[in-house]
Design a protein around this motif. Structure first.
Motif, PDB file in Angstrom:
ATOM      1  N   ALA A 135       0.827  -1.209   0.000  1.00  0.00           N
ATOM      2  CA  ALA A 135       0.000   0.000   0.000  1.00  0.00           C
ATOM      3  C   ALA A 135       0.860   1.257   0.000  1.00  0.00           C
ATOM      4  O   ALA A 135       0.512   2.255  -0.638  1.00  0.00           O
ATOM      5  N   VAL A 136       2.001   1.231   0.702  1.00  0.00           N
ATOM      6  CA  VAL A 136       2.922   2.369   0.660  1.00  0.00           C
ATOM      7  C   VAL A 136       3.491   2.522  -0.748  1.00  0.00           C
ATOM      8  O   VAL A 136       3.567   3.631  -1.287  1.00  0.00           O
ATOM      9  N   ALA A 137       3.892   1.412  -1.356  1.00  0.00           N
ATOM     10  CA  ALA A 137       4.470   1.460  -2.697  1.00  0.00           C
ATOM     11  C   ALA A 137       3.478   2.011  -3.718  1.00  0.00           C
ATOM     12  O   ALA A 137       3.871   2.712  -4.658  1.00  0.00           O
ATOM     13  N   LEU A 141      -0.913   4.550   1.219  1.00  0.00           N
ATOM     14  CA  LEU A 141      -0.565   4.895   2.593  1.00  0.00           C
ATOM     15  C   LEU A 141       0.659   5.802   2.580  1.00  0.00           C
ATOM     16  O   LEU A 141       1.548   5.644   1.744  1.00  0.00           O
ATOM     17  N   ASP A 142       0.705   6.731   3.538  1.00  0.00           N
ATOM     18  CA  ASP A 142       1.887   7.563   3.701  1.00  0.00           C
ATOM     19  C   ASP A 142       2.991   6.802   4.427  1.00  0.00           C
ATOM     20  O   ASP A 142       4.172   6.942   4.096  1.00  0.00           O
ATOM     21  N   LEU A 155      11.794   0.266  -0.500  1.00  0.00           N
ATOM     22  CA  LEU A 155      11.300   1.481   0.122  1.00  0.00           C
ATOM     23  C   LEU A 155      12.218   1.893   1.270  1.00  0.00           C
ATOM     24  O   LEU A 155      13.054   1.123   1.732  1.00  0.00           O
ATOM     25  N   LYS A 156      12.043   3.099   1.750  1.00  0.00           N
ATOM     26  CA  LYS A 156      12.808   3.586   2.894  1.00  0.00           C
ATOM     27  C   LYS A 156      12.281   2.943   4.168  1.00  0.00           C
ATOM     28  O   LYS A 156      11.074   2.893   4.399  1.00  0.00           O
ATOM     29  N   SER A 157      13.191   2.469   5.010  1.00  0.00           N
ATOM     30  CA  SER A 157      12.810   1.797   6.254  1.00  0.00           C
ATOM     31  C   SER A 157      13.636   2.376   7.397  1.00  0.00           C
ATOM     32  O   SER A 157      14.864   2.303   7.374  1.00  0.00           O
ATOM     33  N   GLU A 158      12.964   2.921   8.407  1.00  0.00           N
ATOM     34  CA  GLU A 158      13.645   3.562   9.534  1.00  0.00           C
ATOM     35  C   GLU A 158      13.213   2.900  10.844  1.00  0.00           C
ATOM     36  O   GLU A 158      12.014   2.795  11.137  1.00  0.00           O
ATOM     37  N   ILE A 159      14.184   2.442  11.625  1.00  0.00           N
ATOM     38  CA  ILE A 159      13.877   1.848  12.924  1.00  0.00           C
ATOM     39  C   ILE A 159      13.391   2.944  13.861  1.00  0.00           C
ATOM     40  O   ILE A 159      14.067   3.960  14.060  1.00  0.00           O
ATOM     41  N   ASP A 272       7.861   5.827   1.193  1.00  0.00           N
ATOM     42  CA  ASP A 272       8.360   5.857  -0.176  1.00  0.00           C
ATOM     43  C   ASP A 272       9.240   7.102  -0.333  1.00  0.00           C
ATOM     44  O   ASP A 272       8.746   8.223  -0.174  1.00  0.00           O
ATOM     45  N   PRO A 273      10.532   6.936  -0.629  1.00  0.00           N
ATOM     46  CA  PRO A 273      11.415   8.116  -0.739  1.00  0.00           C
ATOM     47  C   PRO A 273      11.009   9.076  -1.840  1.00  0.00           C
ATOM     48  O   PRO A 273      11.409  10.240  -1.821  1.00  0.00           O
TER      49      PRO A 273
END
Length: 307
Positions: A135-137, A141-142, A155-159, A272-273
């Protein structure tokens, strides 16, 4: 082709229903249907097919959605940045999150955020990690807040947080030590989420690392159903602390920490960057992150969550 038609198309695509899309757009259904007919005439293709499940996009409709969605998102971001200059956040924020986060901290985060930012429209959904990533791709979804996947993402992934996984038992379960080794799970009657859950991947990663064969007696998609089963039987499960903290505090369930190894999961925010977060989305993510901080540890005394 008018920008209004593109907005109408996006709403119909995402809602899958003329009734819901018209309500979302604050227009009558006939106006939406008329604009979609004009758009189909302009592109020379059918974009939707009416079925018993709602309005289903055709292959051409799916292609146009991939082309139009970044245009609409860019327009919304630009409008939000103009409004931001007034010092007041506004716009639509679309968050997805796994069930353990939704039932653990979502309500607290909403109760803090919404009164302060009344002009921000919040749309929240929970689901499986894979569906949320998709959904993000697609731009639906934001942000998706999920367990850190085992595979690398494009996609960008941040802990944004880490927390303990606990062995969770109910009142009728035989006594289990407050702390235990992971290898001891093999002898227990287990119920786990299915492999559609990112949490199951986290559990299996630990099992592979410790060379422990875990064969749950039951697999259930619903976290709430797992908790009810554990509370009323001798089944036990592995769940993050955030998902059971309320039941632990009320002594409805017991939580047992692992000492060898200590089980920790990482929670990540996936974006998504190509579509930077709006100020409103970034602000809500900050609130959600703050509510997750501090949930990473098991209460230091006892096995029932009480000091």
């Amino acid at each position: 082709m008018e920008f209004r038609q593109i907005q109408y198309f996006i709403s119909l695509y995402e809602d899958g229903s003329v009734t819901r899309a018209a309500r979302r757009l604050h227009i009558v259904q006939s106006a939406l249907s008329m604009q979609m007919a004009k758009l189909e005439a302009e592109v020379g293709q059918r974009l939707f097919v009416r079925t018993s499940q709602g309005m289903q996009p055709t292959p051409e409709g799916r292609r146009l959605y991939r082309l139009f969605q970044p245009v609409v998102t860019g327009f919304q971001r630009a409008r939000e940045q103009v409004v931001e200059a007034t010092g007041e956040l506004s716009g639509e924020v679309r968050f997805g999150m796994i069930a353990t986060i939704a039932q653990g901290v979502l309500v607290d985060a909403l109760l803090e955020f919404s009164p302060v930012h009344p002009k921000v429209d919040l749309s929240m959904t929970d689901g499986f990690s894979g569906d949320l990533i998709d959904a993000v791709a697609l731009g639906q979804l934001d942000v998706a807040v999920i367990n850190k996947p085992r595979r690398a993402l494009t996609l960008k992934s941040e802990i944004i947080a880490e927390e303990d996984l606990l062995l969770v038992t109910g009142p009728v379960h035989a006594d289990v030590l407050p702390s235990m080794k992971f290898s001891g799970l093999a002898a227990l009657k287990l119920v786990f989420p299915t492999r559609r859950h990112g949490l199951r991947g986290v559990i299996e990663s630990f099992a592979e690392a410790e060379d422990v064969n875990l064969s749950p007696s039951l697999e259930i998609d619903s976290i709430s159903a797992i908790l009810k089963l554990v509370r009323e039987s001798d089944f036990c499960t592995l769940l993050p602390h955030v998902a059971v903290r309320g039941q632990l505090e009320r002594s409805e369930l017991k939580g047992h920490r692992f000492v060898s190894p200590r089980l920790r999961r990482q929670i990540v925010a996936v974006t998504d960057p190509r579509r930077p977060l709006s100020p409103a989305a970034a602000a809500f993510l900050s609130v959600l992150r703050r509510h997750l901080v501090g949930l990473g540890s098991v209460p230091p005394h006892g096995n029932d969550g009480r000091p």
